[in-house]
Design a protein around this motif. Structure first.
Motif, mmCIF file in Angstrom:
data_model
loop_
_atom_site.group_PDB
_atom_site.id
_atom_site.type_symbol
_atom_site.label_atom_id
_atom_site.label_comp_id
_atom_site.label_asym_id
_atom_site.label_seq_id
_atom_site.Cartn_x
_atom_site.Cartn_y
_atom_site.Cartn_z
ATOM 1 N N ARG A 261 0.878 -1.172 0.000
ATOM 2 C CA ARG A 261 0.000 0.000 0.000
ATOM 3 C C ARG A 261 0.915 1.221 0.000
ATOM 4 N NH1 ARG A 261 -5.026 2.205 -1.048
ATOM 5 N NH2 ARG A 261 -4.903 4.341 -0.250
ATOM 6 N N ASP A 263 0.903 5.366 0.240
ATOM 7 C CA ASP A 263 0.196 6.621 0.476
ATOM 8 C C ASP A 263 1.147 7.752 0.121
ATOM 9 O OD1 ASP A 263 -1.968 6.190 3.411
ATOM 10 O OD2 ASP A 263 -2.085 5.449 1.350
ATOM 11 N N ARG A 265 1.537 11.998 0.112
ATOM 12 C CA ARG A 265 0.973 13.235 0.641
ATOM 13 C C ARG A 265 1.867 14.409 0.259
ATOM 14 N NH1 ARG A 265 -2.350 9.859 1.612
ATOM 15 N NH2 ARG A 265 -3.325 9.347 3.624
ATOM 16 N N ILE A 279 4.729 6.866 1.696
ATOM 17 C CA ILE A 279 4.935 5.837 2.715
ATOM 18 C C ILE A 279 4.492 4.529 2.084
ATOM 19 C CG2 ILE A 279 4.397 5.024 5.013
ATOM 20 C CD1 ILE A 279 3.649 7.678 5.826
ATOM 21 N N LYS A 281 3.765 0.548 2.765
ATOM 22 C CA LYS A 281 3.560 -0.470 3.798
ATOM 23 C C LYS A 281 3.406 -1.838 3.153
ATOM 24 C CE LYS A 281 0.866 -2.306 7.444
ATOM 25 N NZ LYS A 281 0.082 -2.135 8.611
ATOM 26 N N TYR B 172 -9.521 4.807 1.113
ATOM 27 C CA TYR B 172 -8.817 5.664 2.058
ATOM 28 C C TYR B 172 -8.072 4.889 3.125
ATOM 29 C CZ TYR B 172 -7.454 9.620 4.755
ATOM 30 O OH TYR B 172 -6.686 10.555 5.381
ATOM 31 N N THR B 173 -6.763 5.144 3.236
ATOM 32 C CA THR B 173 -5.983 4.672 4.373
ATOM 33 C C THR B 173 -5.139 5.848 4.835
ATOM 34 O OG1 THR B 173 -4.180 3.989 2.943
ATOM 35 C CG2 THR B 173 -5.757 2.292 3.560
ATOM 36 N N ASP B 174 -4.469 5.712 5.916
ATOM 37 C CA ASP B 174 -3.589 6.772 6.388
ATOM 38 C C ASP B 174 -2.362 6.134 7.015
ATOM 39 O OD1 ASP B 174 -4.118 9.852 8.285
ATOM 40 O OD2 ASP B 174 -2.424 9.067 7.130
ATOM 41 N N LEU B 175 -1.389 5.791 6.170
ATOM 42 C CA LEU B 175 -0.181 5.147 6.677
ATOM 43 C C LEU B 175 0.657 6.115 7.496
ATOM 44 C CD1 LEU B 175 0.901 3.020 3.591
ATOM 45 C CD2 LEU B 175 -0.394 2.321 5.596
ATOM 46 N N GLU B 178 0.286 5.419 10.937
ATOM 47 C CA GLU B 178 0.959 4.201 11.397
ATOM 48 C C GLU B 178 2.417 4.508 11.708
ATOM 49 O OE1 GLU B 178 0.114 0.709 9.285
ATOM 50 O OE2 GLU B 178 1.822 -0.374 10.086
ATOM 51 N N VAL B 184 0.848 0.479 15.649
ATOM 52 C CA VAL B 184 -0.458 0.411 14.991
ATOM 53 C C VAL B 184 -0.313 -0.342 13.684
ATOM 54 C CG1 VAL B 184 -2.191 1.787 13.825
ATOM 55 C CG2 VAL B 184 -1.239 2.559 15.984
ATOM 56 N N ALA B 185 -1.190 -1.273 13.441
ATOM 57 C CA ALA B 185 -1.160 -1.996 12.164
ATOM 58 C C ALA B 185 -2.414 -1.621 11.392
ATOM 59 C CB ALA B 185 -1.116 -3.498 12.405
ATOM 60 N N THR B 186 -2.263 -0.767 10.418
ATOM 61 C CA THR B 186 -3.427 -0.335 9.650
ATOM 62 C C THR B 186 -3.712 -1.305 8.526
ATOM 63 O OG1 THR B 186 -2.039 0.990 8.236
ATOM 64 C CG2 THR B 186 -3.019 2.096 10.120
ATOM 65 N N GLU B 187 -4.926 -1.253 8.066
ATOM 66 C CA GLU B 187 -5.308 -2.047 6.902
ATOM 67 C C GLU B 187 -4.726 -1.406 5.653
ATOM 68 O OE1 GLU B 187 -6.691 -4.854 8.941
ATOM 69 O OE2 GLU B 187 -6.850 -4.951 6.760
ATOM 70 N N ILE B 188 -4.337 -2.207 4.710
ATOM 71 C CA ILE B 188 -3.835 -1.622 3.478
ATOM 72 C C ILE B 188 -4.898 -1.620 2.396
ATOM 73 C CG2 ILE B 188 -1.451 -2.143 3.976
ATOM 74 C CD1 ILE B 188 -1.612 -4.536 2.150
#
Lengths: 568, 396, 242
Positions: A261, A263, A265, A279, A281, B172-175, B178, B184-188
């Motif tokens: 993934r 992102d 910005r 970023i 991941k 929408y995600t916000d790495l 993280e 914190v382990a966010t969903e991708i």
């Protein structure tokens, strides 16, 4: 089986073979006759059939409703109608005088439904019409829906004999000697046709149809307004407060097959700066030795790290300008076009940021050189005077730091320790630009030497580069190698073919969405002047970043001038 | 066999011809379209840019009988760059389309029930370049609702309703969070802003006046609360809002006015961590940063003037944050104060009817926004903007 | 005429900013997706009005801006297969639409200049339209159309081409759209109509509002592309009904 079909044919088609006109409803004194020679008789029951050649007439305060096939004819008071023919394929009625309304449907192909007056013949095609005529030949037809084929019963002296009267029009002949009149149907006539002409309808219910239609429209409008109002009320709950200029994101596969993934910005750390970061991941970073067949076996490109979970990498570009950026993005174009605007410095920082206290980074910085009027990357970026040709070579920064020190690198707050005899250590600089005693983690800078190797892939967008760097400007400090393998990959992780991409049928927007740039960086030990596969920083094996071009593409029109001015 | 089939088909088609018939007098179906578009120039702080909007809807209604009907409405709207505060920022473009189907049944002379189902999609784009697909803030919403109308007398209507929407942000995600929040382990796969929205309301229309109260709850399915130690807590984000509205409608000859006061109380258990940059290691924590009270007043006025249909609208909103301090131009918080935002707006629309359905529209609006928050890199808070535009609209 | 110029002026993006900035932004927008830009020009010529009452089919050729100045030869046919109310009162009119466009100027340009190796712009569209009457003078119509355009420009590789500071590269791309259409048509006078409609592309979120005034011979109108490079396209077509 055939006998069954013939039987079915007779049953279903019998109405098609034979049709008739009947008085389905009436009110008051309605008379009929069976043919021209018979006497007029009063209608005394509903559904009375009138044969071809017969006629129907209504007296004052009398009305009638006739049905032929699926068409309906309403007669108002003082109206006389002759029944000429009522077969499925040809129905002809003659209006002698009075006012009728006709509503015809279900006409089979090639069939005709016509109403004649003394002066005109109207061929009705799936319509709602009203005709008023008299025995002197005056006629007025209003076509509410559908079309009517008009033909003069007696050809005129000049002009066309026949034409089509279209929906929404009226046509009238006042006098055969004078031209006809044609125009838009009036609202009064339209309402009259739409009103209920059934014989037994009360005067209150005459306009009931119209009221019902109006009521439906009113309810429908009210529903549409309600739907819009509800949408508007709920819209604000979808709004999210903005804390950055631009955002983009994508999920794709990298060259190793990991699901990634990204992102991206763009934000402004202060009024003079722009920061673009990616970023990356990966929930699972799988173990590998070499990224691709192109780097396989090449010294300096071996990955020694093993599998990692929840891996985070980033790539950060920070621009700093000599003038504050406009708040409004729409003004950036003219800002970048201003000859007095220039970048003061730029940093490009790649980092493995999985562990907050052990960030492994590699960076390059550029500083504005007034004499050359451009950004340069040499020892000046670390505050060491570039007084030799060798010092004009590229400088790279690398090391292991904690998260709190990353801003010292991206924000250009570093300087070489011991400027006069630089040993490669990086320290913070004070507000006057002088070195302090605070070392930035375990970070070093290196000056590029002449030892390097470049490998390009045959027909694919990739390259493998390795460069040797002297730590500081001091041979006794040692050397390290900076290796970088760069790929242009698709969203499924495959390396793009040069010819296929350049000859592809895709526009820039599609190319942007379908591609990204992956760069895998290694810092390796020097082994007697050659690159080894051992990592320089123990336990820190690579930086694997993916850059998507989305935000630069969005800003293409706003930053075009900047690109043209500083592209070199 | 083939010729037998042909014969059967012929019989069938003839039967249709014979069996189906309906006069125009028996139509139980109506449809409706309205379309409007406006294009103009926006002027704000020395910048000018074109922008406009388009709104259209198609409606269908079918009456089963005098008590039961089915309605369908499809809405399509486009919102381009504008000075309006409704967009997230000036340059944003939004396309929204949705469909609602409502079944209406009259239980008695006094009571009507209206359940509905809904589906909508919204696309958002930040600039002229690029397309609308796969953008971060694209969202889908689907749901249903239920209204009950009670008509105790001719001049009084009481409506109560509930609405449910499942709102999803698939991209929408916000790495960044993280990285900034270790552990914190966010969903991708997106979905960080997904939430379930519930709205309940009641409205009384009595004579010229109306009174309404609405309560909205948003329960986020993935977004967690930011804690003071810069980590994500275990609780998920919950937002609540209560809105009270009082208004009236009054007609004096050709002049109609519809003043309305609105009072809103918004609360959220979400906090805010202010990061100045990606590498900011000293973020500032603001608890309950999204709680506010807002007072609003709107005054639309309709009248005729020299053959034009005039629509004048003035509005005012004052929002006071309960806990959030304002920021200076360098993005530093000013403690001891609370953020206050004010918005004045005035718009004038002059429509000239060109036929039964269509009107040509001249539009002017001016918006003045002011705030004690001076941090305006991303969203301007202190500005005056104007828009001039022309357009068309049809409706019937 | 003055009103027309005023409208065109006020709709131009960033009128009061530097015109050169505006021009280069527009060129950048075209370069980022050339097929979409040429699709908008082609879309102007697509027939999207129902066959008028009393006619069986409509043939139209757009003269401006498609034929002149973009040299898009074009033709559209709208054929009525079912009149309204034929079988039942609620049955709408059904029309089939088809059209084709080809930019012959591109081939002329190839022959005239050495800078262009090859250029080819062509497209087609096909769809179905339903319409039913609201009252005797007003009809609502709605339909679906599939459109396709292929755009190819092959420039000499040994030269750099720029327009207003924007690098122009060769391109060979296509653009395909599936649109829903809905609108209203009003009869204003004998053989004189006015219509307003929205076309929304489901595949690429293209959006256009069209205003048309048409009669026995010609159609005049405005097409508004809010996300387009040129927001407002005035149009003029030869439109014949038979």
């Amino acid at each position: 089986m055939r006998f069954f079909y013939i039987f079915a044919l007779l049953v279903f088609l019998s109405p098609c073979l034979y049709s008739e006109i009947s008085i389905v409803d009436y009110n008051g004194d309605v008379k009929f006759r069976k043919n021209t020679f018979s006497e007029w008789e009063s209608v005394n029951e509903k559904n009375m059939v009138i044969p071809d050649g017969g006629a129907v007439k209504t007296d004052t305060n009398s009305k009638a409703k006739l049905l032929v096939n699926k068409s309906t004819v309403w007669m108002k008071e003082n109206t006389a109608l002759e029944i000429e023919s009522t077969s499925e394929y040809f129905t002809s009625l003659g209006l002698v005088y009075g006012k009728i309304k006709a509503s015809s449907f279900g006409l089979v192909k090639n069939s005709m439904f016509q109403i004649r007056t003394i002066t005109a013949i109207f061929g009705i095609r799936g319509t709602d019409i009203m005709i008023v005529g008299d025995i002197n030949g005056k006629v007025l037809i209003n076509v509410l829906f559908g079309e009517v084929d008009f033909e003069y019963a007696i050809p005129p002296k000049t002009g066309k004999r026949s034409f089509i009267i279209t929906q929404g029009m009226y046509f009238s002949i006042e006098d055969l000697e004078k031209p006809y009149k044609m125009g838009l149907i009036s609202k009064e006539y339209e309402n009259e046709i739409l009103s209920n002409w059934d014989p037994f309808i009360s005067s209150d219910d005459v306009l009931k149809n119209l009221y019902e239609m109006d009521n439906r429209m009113r309810r429908l409008r009210s529903f549409v307004l309600y739907s819009k109002a509800l949408n508007n009320d709920l819209k604000k709950f979808i709004y999210k407060e903005r804390e950055i200029d631009f955002e983009a994101g994508r999920t794709l596969k990298d060259i190793h097959g990991n699901t990634v993934r990204v992102d991206q910005r763009l934000l402004r750390p202060d009024e003079n700066s722009l920061e673009l970061f990616n970023i990356v991941k990966r929930k699972n970073y799988s173990d590998y030795s070499y990224s691709s067949s192109y780097s396989s076996g090449l010294p300096g490109f071996k990955y020694n790290g093993g599998g990692v979970t929840n891996r985070l990498d980033s790539f950060i570009i920070t621009f700093n300008f000599n003038k504050p950026l406009p708040d409004n993005v729409n003004k950036w174009s003219s800002y970048f076009n201003d000859d007095f605007v220039r970048p003061e410095w730029v940093t490009f920082v790649s980092a493995d940021i999985t562990s907050a206290n052990n960030l492994f980074f590699a960076a390059k910085a550029y500083k504005y050189d007034e004499q050359r009027d451009k950004l340069v990357n040499n020892t000046e970026v670390v505050g060491v005077t570039q007084n030799t040709q060798e010092r004009d070579n590229e400088v790279v920064l690398t090391g292991v730091i904690n998260k709190s020190s990353l801003s010292d690198i991206t924000g250009f707050k570093f300087i070489a320790d011991n400027i006069s005899s630089p040993d490669g250590r990086l320290v913070l600089k004070d507000l006057n630009g002088n070195p302090t005693s605070s070392q930035i983690g375990n970070s070093i800078w290196g000056l590029k030497t002449s030892a390097s190797s470049d490998n390009y892939c045959d027909n694919r967008f990739c390259q493998m580069k390795s460069d040797q760097y002297k730590i500081g400007d001091n041979s006794s400090s040692g050397y390290f190698w900076f290796s970088e393998e760069d790929y242009l990959i698709s969203n499924s992780g495959s390396i793009r073919e040069r010819d296929a991409l350049l000859d592809s049928n895709k526009n820039i927007g599609e190319l942007v969405k379908d591609n990204s740039f992956e760069s895998v960086i290694y810092v390796k030990k020097d082994s007697g002047g050659s690159i080894s596969d051992d990592d320089y920083f123990a336990g820190h094996h690579n930086i694997d970043i993916i850059i998507i071009p989305d935000i630069p593409f969005y800003l293409f029109d706003k930053t075009l001038d900047a690109y043209n001015r500083w592209k070199n | 066999m083939v010729s037998d089939m042909k014969l059967l088909i012929y019989i069938y088609l003839c039967s249709i011809n014979v069996l189906s018939a309906e006069s125009v007098d028996e139509r139980r179906f109506v449809n409706y379209i309205d379309i409007s578009f406006l294009q103009g120039m926006n002027f704000e702080k020395g910048a000018s840019y074109s922008g406009g909007n388009m709104n259209s809807s198609i409606g269908f209604l079918y009456d089963f009988n005098e008590n039961k009907s089915l309605s369908l409405d499809y809405l399509l709207s486009y919102s381009g760059p504008s000075i309006s505060y409704e967009n997230r920022f000036f340059d944003e473009r939004i396309i929204n389309h949705s469909a609602m189907i409502e079944y209406s049944t009259r239980l008695s002379k006094y009571v009507r029930l209206r359940p509905h189902i809904y589906y909508g999609k919204e696309y958002r784009k930040d600039s002229a370049i690029g397309d609308f697909t796969d953008n971060l803030y694209n969202n889908d919403s689907k749901g249903f609702g239920f209204s009950m109308d009670y008509y105790p007398s001719r001049d009084n209507t009481f409506t109560t309703y509930m609405v449910y929407r499942k709102i999803e942000f698939p991209n929408y995600t916000d790495l960044l969070y993280e990285f900034l929040n270790p552990g914190v382990a966010t969903e991708i796969g997106g979905g960080l802003y997904d939430n379930n929205l519930y709205r309940f309301g009641a409205k009384l229309m009595s004579g010229d006046f109306f009174y309404s109260v609405d309560y909205t709850m948003q329960r986020y399915t993935n977004q967690k609360i930011v804690e003071s130690d810069a980590s994500y807590g275990n609780d998920k984000q919950k937002d609540d809002e209560v809105e009270l509205k009082i208004g009236m409608q009054h007609k004096i000859s050709d002049l109609s006015i519809y003043p309305a006061f609105t009072y809103t109380v918004h609360s959220s258990n979400q906090n805010f961590l202010r990061f100045k940059s990606f590498t900011d290691v000293t973020p500032v924590f603001i608890a309950d940063a999204y709680d506010y009270k807002e007072l609003g007043f709107d005054l639309p006025v309709y009248f005729k003037f020299i053959g034009l249909d005039m629509n004048l609208s003035a509005g005012f909103k004052n929002r006071d944050y309960s806990k959030r301090p304002p920021r200076d131009s360098e993005n530093n918080y000013i403690y001891g104060k609370k953020e206050n935002d004010r918005l004045f707006s005035f718009s004038l629309t002059a429509s000239k009817k060109i036929n039964d359905l269509a009107s040509f529209v001249f539009y002017y609006s001016i918006v003045n926004s002011s705030s004690n928050n001076k941090f305006e890199y991303y969203i301007p808070f202190n500005y005056t903007g104007q828009m001039f535009g022309i357009g068309y609209k049809i409706s019937y | 005429m003055k009103l027309f110029l005023f409208i065109f002026f006020i709709f131009s993006p960033n009128t009061f900013a530097s015109l050169e900035d505006t021009g280069s932004e527009m060129v950048a927008q075209i370069v980022s997706d050339p097929a979409r830009f040429f699709y908008e020009i082609k879309a102007d010529s697509e027939e999207s009005l129902p066959v008028s009452s009393g006619k069986t089919y409509t043939l139209s050729v757009e003269l401006f801006p498609t034929l002149v100045p973009f040299t898009y030869a074009n033709a559209s046919l709208n054929y009525n297969i079912y009149k309204e109310g034929k079988l039942s009162a609620n049955m709408p009119q059904i029309d089939l639409m088809i059209g084709a466009q080809y930019m012959f100027g591109s081939k002329i340009a190839v022959n005239l200049t050495n800078d262009i190796n090859d250029a080819n712009f062509w497209g087609y569209d096909a769809g179905v339209m339903f319409s039913n009457s609201f009252n005797s003078r007003t009809r609502t119509f709605y339909g679906y159309r599939h459109s396709f355009i292929s755009a190819k420009l092959d420039l000499k590789k040994d030269k750099n081409y720029e327009l207003l500071g924007v690098r122009i590269n060769s391109f060979d791309s296509s653009f395909s759209e599936n649109s829903i259409i809905f609108g209203v048509e009003t009869l204003k006078d004998i053989n004189k109509y006015w219509a307003m409609q929205i076309n929304y592309g489901l595949s690429n979120n293209t959006l256009v509002a069209r205003l048309s005034w048409y009669g026995k011979w010609f159609e005049l109108g405005f097409n508004i592309y809010p996300e387009g490079v040129l927001v407002v396209h005035p149009t003029w077509s030869l439109r014949l009904g038979f």
